[in-house]
Design a protein around this motif. Sequence first.
Motif, PDB file in Angstrom:
ATOM      1  N   HIS A 151       5.825   8.458  -1.854  1.00 27.44           N
ATOM      2  CA  HIS A 151       4.800   9.440  -1.069  1.00 27.44           C
ATOM      3  C   HIS A 151       3.090   9.188  -1.353  1.00 27.44           C
ATOM      4  O   HIS A 151       3.074   8.706  -2.524  1.00 27.44           O
ATOM      5  N   ARG A 152       2.304   9.325  -0.552  1.00 27.03           N
ATOM      6  CA  ARG A 152       0.832   9.314  -0.925  1.00 27.03           C
ATOM      7  C   ARG A 152       0.277  10.737  -1.215  1.00 27.03           C
ATOM      8  O   ARG A 152       0.023  11.573  -0.371  1.00 27.03           O
ATOM      9  N   VAL A 179      13.683  14.573   2.678  1.00 32.40           N
ATOM     10  CA  VAL A 179      13.376  13.442   3.583  1.00 32.40           C
ATOM     11  C   VAL A 179      14.326  13.739   4.864  1.00 32.40           C
ATOM     12  O   VAL A 179      14.015  13.625   5.938  1.00 32.40           O
ATOM     13  N   VAL A 180      15.604  13.906   4.689  1.00 34.38           N
ATOM     14  CA  VAL A 180      16.578  13.816   5.662  1.00 34.38           C
ATOM     15  C   VAL A 180      16.397  15.074   6.505  1.00 34.38           C
ATOM     16  O   VAL A 180      16.259  14.981   7.821  1.00 34.38           O
ATOM     17  N   THR A 215       9.248   5.757   5.887  1.00 31.24           N
ATOM     18  CA  THR A 215       9.588   6.326   4.777  1.00 31.24           C
ATOM     19  C   THR A 215       8.858   7.095   4.028  1.00 31.24           C
ATOM     20  O   THR A 215       8.932   8.231   3.467  1.00 31.24           O
ATOM     21  N   SER A 216       7.577   6.483   3.650  1.00 28.88           N
ATOM     22  CA  SER A 216       6.387   6.947   2.835  1.00 28.88           C
ATOM     23  C   SER A 216       5.881   8.158   3.489  1.00 28.88           C
ATOM     24  O   SER A 216       5.560   9.102   2.919  1.00 28.88           O
ATOM     25  N   ARG A 221       0.818  -1.183  -0.043  1.00 24.28           N
ATOM     26  CA  ARG A 221       0.067   0.201   0.089  1.00 24.28           C
ATOM     27  C   ARG A 221       0.862   1.120  -0.104  1.00 24.28           C
ATOM     28  O   ARG A 221       0.341   2.453  -0.427  1.00 24.28           O
ATOM     29  N   TYR A 222       2.151   1.137   0.628  1.00 30.26           N
ATOM     30  CA  TYR A 222       3.174   2.340   0.492  1.00 30.26           C
ATOM     31  C   TYR A 222       4.121   2.406  -0.238  1.00 30.26           C
ATOM     32  O   TYR A 222       5.111   2.805  -0.054  1.00 30.26           O
ATOM     33  N   MET A 223       4.213   1.250  -1.260  1.00 30.07           N
ATOM     34  CA  MET A 223       5.173   1.106  -2.329  1.00 30.07           C
ATOM     35  C   MET A 223       4.924   1.014  -3.630  1.00 30.07           C
ATOM     36  O   MET A 223       3.670   1.030  -4.058  1.00 30.07           O
ATOM     37  N   GLN A 224       5.951   1.425  -4.499  1.00 30.54           N
ATOM     38  CA  GLN A 224       5.770   1.258  -5.982  1.00 30.54           C
ATOM     39  C   GLN A 224       7.041   0.943  -6.487  1.00 30.54           C
ATOM     40  O   GLN A 224       8.132   1.482  -6.418  1.00 30.54           O
TER      41      GLN A 224
END
Length: 600
Positions: A398-399, A457-458, A443-444, A389-392
Motif C-alpha cells: 500500500h502507499r 483486500v477481499v 493489488t497496491s 514503484r508499487y512493490m517492496q
Amino acid sequence: MRTAETILNIIRDRGQRHLALEDVYRQLFNPDLYRRAYAQIQANRGALTPGIADETVDGMSQAKIATIIEAIRHERWKWTPVRRVEIPKRNGKTRPLGIPTWSDKLLQEVVRSILEAYYDPQFSQHSHGFRPHRGCHTALTEIHQTWAGTKWFIEGDIKGCFDSIDHSMLLTILQERINDKRFIRLIEALLKAGYCEVWTYHPTYSGTPQGGVMSPILFNIYMDRLDRYVHHTLLPEYTRGNRRKTHPEYERLRSLGKYYRTRGRSDKAEILRKQAQAYPSGNPNDPDYRRLRYVRYADDFLLGLIGSQAEAEEIKAKLTTFLRTQLNLTLATEKTLVTHALTGRARFLGYHIGMMQSQTRYDTRRARVVNGKVGLYIPVDVIENRCKRYMQNGKAIHRAELLTDSEFETIQRYQWEYRGLVEYYGMALNLACLSKLRWIMETSLLKTLASKNRTTVVATRKRLQSSQQTLNGPRRCLRLTIPREGKKPLVAVFGGLSLKRQIQTAMPDKVTLPYINRRSGLLERLLRDTCEVCGATEHVEMHHIRKLANLTKKGPREKPLWMQIMIARSRKTLAVCRTCHMDIHYNRPQSKRQGNRKAG
C-alpha cells in the motif's frame, strides 16, 4: 492594427516561400501578440512560479503589456537572469532548469510564436520534437511505416545538447534568414542574460535559456543544420538502386515450382514453394541497393541503413565529425551505438525497435507478411522499474502517502499513472506485457484503500469490482460511484483499458493550417477592463489561482464574494481592480471603497 493571427500568417507564408524575414522587430509593438501569448501560456504549471522576482501571471493587465511595449519600442528592455533549480533525473543526476520572470515569459512567447511561424514550414519532415501537431508517436509512426528492410541502426544522443549550443553559431544561423539587427540583438541579449543559483549570479556563455518558452524553437533552429546535412549529404550518398535484385536460389526454386505447376505437378510445386520461402525474395547483400533513413526528436536521433556494418560505422564517424566541427557538439559515447537490426534492438523514445522475421506468418495469398517489417516493443526494464514503484520485497504494498486522500482521488491517481503508460506504449507489439503492471497496481490500490478503511483486500475488491466496455470488448476494472443530489454521480475507474495494439494507419503529413483568431473568454474579460467584483473600470488586473479545489474546501468562515464568483463560474481567473486584488491577497473581507459603493 493587424491581429496577431494576420501577422503570423504573413510571416509563415514568407517562411513557406523561403523569403528572408525583414523588419520584424516592429511587430513586437503590437499588443494583440502579447494578448495571444498571455492566453497561450497563462495555464502553464509554471505561470504562478516566480523567478528571481516575485512577479507571476497573477496581476496580469493591459498596463503591463503597454509597459513591455514601451521598453521594446525604445530598446530599453533588459532580460532578467533566470532562477536556476536542479531537477533530479532517473539515473541519480540532476538537470538544470531555469525559471524566468513572468514579463520575460510573455515576451519570449511573442518572439517564439514569430520564429515558429517562420521556421516551422522550413524544418525537415524528419524532425518531430517541439513542433506543432508532431510528437513521439509521429516519429515512431514514420519508423514503423517507412523503415522496412533496415539492417543497421545508428543511435545518436548529443551530450548536454541544450547547455552546449554555441551562441555565435546560433546567431549566425538566425542572421542568414532574418534581416533585422534589432531583433537579433534582442535574442542575443536573452542568450547572455545569465542565471542566479543560490542567490549568486552566473553569466551564460553557451546554451539556450532552458526552462524558457523560447528554448525549444531556438534548439530546433540550431539542429536544423544537422537535419539539412543528413538530408542533402548523407541520404543521397547512401541511397542508390530502385529495388533489390532477386535472390538467386529463391528465383531458381520459384521458377522450378512454376514449371511443375504448369505440368500439373501441384504436389511437387507446393514442396518447392515451401523450400523457396526459406530464402528472402530479394538479395539482402545486393551491392547496388542502399537505403538510409533518418528521424530526430530533440537531441535524440536514429538512422536506419540498408547496407554493411562498415558503412554504418562510416556514417557514425561522419556525424561525429560534422557535429564537432560545424555545431561544436559532442555525441554521448555510451548512447551512440551501431546495432544490428535482426539480432539486436535500438532504443529510441523509450521504445525498443527491431526488425521482425518469421517464416510461418502468411497472408491470404500465402505471402510472408512479417519479414523485414519494423517491430516496436516495450523494454523489459521499463515494466520492471514501473512495478518497483508499487512493490517492496517482491510484493505489492500500500502507499502510505495516499492514505489521507479520498478514495475517489486515490483511484484517479492510479488510473492516470496506468493510462499514461498504456496510451504511450499503445504501438508496441508486446503491449499485453502491461497486464503484469496492471495486476500489481491493482493489488497496491486495493491494499491502500483497505488500509484507509480498516478492512480487507477481499472485501474492497468485492465492493469495487466491475467491468467496462471498450472497442475490443468488455474489460474488468475497479469502479467507485459517488451519487450527488441534482447532479451526475462522480465515477472513478481503475483499469478497463484494452491492451490490444493500436497502430496508426497513416503517417501524418506536414500540417500547415492557418492561424485562426479564436479569442477566448479570458481575453474578452481582460479587454473589458471592468472589475468583476465591484464594477470599477480603473487599474483592472487578472487574479489567478492554481486549483479550484483550493476554493471549494470547507472552512469555518463564510466565503468572500470573489471566491463565490470563481466557484460559481468554475474559473481559475478573475478580473479585479487593484483594490479588490489587494483585498484578496491580504484576506480582507471587504475594502472601504467597495463597501461605500454598495452602500451608495
